[in-house]
Write an enzyme that holds these catalytic residues in place. Sequence first.
Site, PDB file in Angstrom:
ATOM      1  N   LYS A  17       1.134  -1.196  -0.182  1.00  0.00           N
ATOM      2  CA  LYS A  17      -0.092   0.065  -0.393  1.00  0.00           C
ATOM      3  C   LYS A  17       1.376   1.234  -0.009  1.00  0.00           C
ATOM      4  CE  LYS A  17      -3.594   0.116   0.043  1.00  0.00           C
ATOM      5  NZ  LYS A  17      -4.596   0.417  -1.034  1.00  0.00           N
ATOM      6  N   VAL A  45     -16.423  -0.913  -4.461  1.00  0.00           N
ATOM      7  CA  VAL A  45     -14.932  -1.291  -4.904  1.00  0.00           C
ATOM      8  C   VAL A  45     -13.947   0.237  -5.651  1.00  0.00           C
ATOM      9  CG1 VAL A  45     -13.268  -2.997  -6.126  1.00  0.00           C
ATOM     10  CG2 VAL A  45     -15.410  -3.319  -5.330  1.00  0.00           C
ATOM     11  N   GLU A 105      -0.346   1.214  -9.794  1.00  0.00           N
ATOM     12  CA  GLU A 105      -1.607   0.753 -10.708  1.00  0.00           C
ATOM     13  C   GLU A 105      -1.344   1.496 -11.775  1.00  0.00           C
ATOM     14  OE1 GLU A 105      -0.685   2.044  -7.826  1.00  0.00           O
ATOM     15  OE2 GLU A 105      -1.186   4.309  -7.927  1.00  0.00           O
ATOM     16  N   VAL A 112     -12.527  -5.964 -12.376  1.00  0.00           N
ATOM     17  CA  VAL A 112     -13.436  -5.965 -11.226  1.00  0.00           C
ATOM     18  C   VAL A 112     -14.764  -6.582 -11.445  1.00  0.00           C
ATOM     19  CG1 VAL A 112     -14.831  -4.941  -9.691  1.00  0.00           C
ATOM     20  CG2 VAL A 112     -12.428  -4.347  -9.468  1.00  0.00           C
ATOM     21  N   TYR A 169       1.768   0.495  -4.920  1.00  0.00           N
ATOM     22  CA  TYR A 169       0.252   1.268  -4.827  1.00  0.00           C
ATOM     23  C   TYR A 169       0.866   2.232  -4.401  1.00  0.00           C
ATOM     24  CZ  TYR A 169      -1.861  -3.376  -6.229  1.00  0.00           C
ATOM     25  OH  TYR A 169      -2.206  -4.484  -7.360  1.00  0.00           O
ATOM     26  N   ARG A 181     -16.370  -3.658 -24.871  1.00  0.00           N
ATOM     27  CA  ARG A 181     -16.101  -4.326 -23.856  1.00  0.00           C
ATOM     28  C   ARG A 181     -17.717  -5.065 -23.922  1.00  0.00           C
ATOM     29  NH1 ARG A 181     -12.477  -7.169 -20.859  1.00  0.00           N
ATOM     30  NH2 ARG A 181     -13.396  -7.545 -18.465  1.00  0.00           N
ATOM     31  N   MET A 231      -9.841  -4.261  -0.343  1.00  0.00           N
ATOM     32  CA  MET A 231     -10.487  -5.157   0.145  1.00  0.00           C
ATOM     33  C   MET A 231      -9.649  -6.392  -0.003  1.00  0.00           C
ATOM     34  SD  MET A 231     -13.630  -4.069  -2.431  1.00  0.00           S
ATOM     35  CE  MET A 231     -14.382  -5.792  -1.933  1.00  0.00           C
TER      36      MET A 231
END
Length: 370
Positions: free
Chosen positions: A75, A267, A118, A179, A94, A203, A301
């Site tokens: 993190k 999320v 990311e 996700v 991240y 998509r 999460m």
Amino acid sequence: MIIGVPKEIKNNENRVAVTPAGITEFRKHGHTIYVQTEAGKGSGFSDEQYTEAGATILSTIEEVYAIAEMIIKVKEPIESEYALIKEDQLLFTYFHFASSEPLTNAMIERKAVCLAYETVERTDRSLPLLIPMSEVAGRMAVQEGAKYLEKPMGGFGILLGGVAGVKPANVLVLGGGIVGTQAAKMAAGLGANVTIVDISLARLRYLEDIMPANVDTVMSNEYNIRDLVKSSILIIGGVLIPGAKAPSLITRDMLKLMKPGTVMVDVAIDQGGCFETSHATTHEDPIYEVDGVVHYCVANMPGAVPYTSTLALTNATLPYALLLANKGWKEACASNEELKKGLNVVNGKIVFKGVSDAWNLPYTEVSEVL
Ligand SMILES: NC(=O)c1ccc[n+]([C@@H]2O[C@H](COP(=O)([O-])OP(=O)(O)OC[C@H]3O[C@@H](n4cnc5c(N)ncnc54)[C@H](O)[C@@H]3O)[C@@H](O)[C@H]2O)c1
């Protein structure tokens, strides 16, 4: 290169950035690795396993930051770590700069080299270091949503799959990326009626082809979302505009259209969230209610399932970390377009457009720092 692996100190974060298997790989290439004591404990790796693989254990986070040329983390650094970061130190982790102005300013001030997991990007625009965590979070979103839909947990009191003679629940998934796809698969697997909305027609075409019959696709726009929220009891937010703040697709006034006890899992909260009423929560205190709607907005999460997450993450990060260690960040980024895209803040300069736009701060072309 001298590499440091600190223990994560963010609330309930049990992942670790390098496993003993990773240490073995670094050692094979001649690097020296310092691991903070108990850094791997939460993921099931002991100090002894790290030592056997060739790492040296240090007892404090201060020692790890002080000795390392490259810090590999999971993190973003939190406030208590800012002062430990040194000028020119390479941080590979991240960051999610677009959701934190204080973090952005702190990293500018420390003059570190911040390479963000990311925004490392392949030529097909996929994000190889977000994918594994997005897979975990997407699958978890349904698990958490189902849990908070239970009456004693504050939810509407509905079983996602229904039973014979009782209709299943309607699940709305915002964003059909990693996700969204994983969330839709899990919810569909449990028997729910799922709708995925996305702004990309290509998509939606792809998802329409591969998803089971209980998954529908709908174009993302305000009109359609406003209509869909009326009949959805679980809403999962998984939209992403790379490097920028997530758009607020569910506005506060839309909550009044929902049934009381509806559960919303945001999320995308690590990019600021895609519901207007979202604010980040922790695993210790994951939910809150606004206008009768339960919000679950945990920013990390995957941290709740550290065994799965650590292995999934390190499988993806290790090849890049090895490249950085073997060549140094400048040469590695100059010769590898994927890694170059990961550079966000370098020696006090913002070199990622989405971050400078988010905070209205000056932007420097990445070529100027290489
Ligand atoms: N909270 C956590 O623990 C956690 C964990 C992993 C990922 N995430 C976050 O989840 C988010 C989604 O990640 P991902 O890997 O699925 O990204 P992705 O790029 O694979 O998918 C994002 C999708 O959102 C779509 N999109 C963009 N704008 C939209 C709009 N206005 N309406 C509908 N769809 C829109 C895109 O077309 C794309 O298909 C990111 O913000 C990521 O950081 C959070």
